[in-house]
Design an enzyme around this catalytic site. Structure first.
Site, PDB file in Angstrom:
ATOM      1  N   CYS A   6      -2.924  -0.967   7.811  1.00 40.63           N
ATOM      2  CA  CYS A   6      -2.038   1.093   7.049  1.00 40.63           C
ATOM      3  C   CYS A   6      -2.357   1.628   8.705  1.00 40.63           C
ATOM      4  CB  CYS A   6      -1.581   1.466   5.879  1.00 40.63           C
ATOM      5  SG  CYS A   6      -2.039   0.609   4.795  1.00 40.63           S
ATOM      6  N   HIS A  60       0.708  -1.836  -0.131  1.00 42.43           N
ATOM      7  CA  HIS A  60      -0.292   0.282   0.325  1.00 42.43           C
ATOM      8  C   HIS A  60       1.262   1.207   0.085  1.00 42.43           C
ATOM      9  CE1 HIS A  60      -4.046  -1.920   1.604  1.00 42.43           C
ATOM     10  NE2 HIS A  60      -3.428  -2.984   0.507  1.00 42.43           N
ATOM     11  N   CYS A  72      -6.821   1.532   5.060  1.00 40.63           N
ATOM     12  CA  CYS A  72      -7.041  -0.168   5.471  1.00 40.63           C
ATOM     13  C   CYS A  72      -6.785   0.327   7.005  1.00 40.63           C
ATOM     14  CB  CYS A  72      -6.328  -0.938   4.838  1.00 40.63           C
ATOM     15  SG  CYS A  72      -4.967  -0.956   4.697  1.00 40.63           S
ATOM     16  N   GLU A 109       0.554   4.540   2.132  1.00 44.67           N
ATOM     17  CA  GLU A 109       1.588   4.473   3.280  1.00 44.67           C
ATOM     18  C   GLU A 109       2.562   3.541   3.932  1.00 44.67           C
ATOM     19  OE1 GLU A 109      -3.789   4.401   3.654  1.00 44.67           O
ATOM     20  OE2 GLU A 109      -1.929   2.920   1.780  1.00 44.67           O
TER      21      GLU A 109
END
Length: 153
Positions: free
Chosen positions: A113, A82, A110, A84
């Site tokens: 993260c 991801h 999410c 992040e």
């Protein structure tokens, strides 16, 4: 009206930059960008995509597409890291502390993260779009992380 009156706010400035950052994404389902900022200075960026040296996401390599996995479910079944996560990894690789920083993200984080952002000491999250993960928002609130949905200019 002089130039000072037309300058974007810091949130506008960084949210507009996300549009460029996310273009590096190699995910075929969702392009996401992240920018970590401390004292109004960019310290790291990230976008979602396959780990370094691995094949990019395609119709043939996307496990989520092949198995019809909905957004917000089964995060572990994904070839991509991801945005992040990549921004945090980039900062760590360069030896830059993100403790007390803000993060700007194209979509709300999410749960995975969010837990990383909490542990990394991120104090403020500004995002544009919604990612379907209510538990994530509950944890961020409990941790005292300021979460701001960006509404534009």
């Amino acid at each position: 009206m002089d130039n000072v009156d037309r300058r974007p706010s810091w949130d506008e400035y960084f949210m507009e930059m996300l549009e460029v950052v996310k273009t590096r994404s190699t995910c075929i389902r969702r392009q996401v960008g992240a920018i970590i900022v401390k004292n109004n200075r960019i310290i790291s960026t990230g976008y979602n995509g396959a780990p370094r040296g691995l094949a990019h996401c395609t119709k043939d390599t996307c496990v989520r597409l092949k198995n019809n996995i909905k957004s917000g479910e089964r995060h572990e079944l994904c070839r991509a890291t991801h945005a992040e996560q990549n921004a945090l990894i980039s900062a760590a690789t360069m030896g830059v502390s993100v403790d007390g920083a803000d993060i700007y993200i194209t979509d709300s984080p999410c749960i995975l993260c969010s837990k990383m952002l909490i542990n990394a000491g991120i104090k403020r999250i500004v995002y544009k779009g919604n990612y379907p993960d209510e538990f994530s928002m509950e944890l961020l609130k409990e941790a005292g992380v300021e979460v701001v949905k960006y509404g534009g200019k």
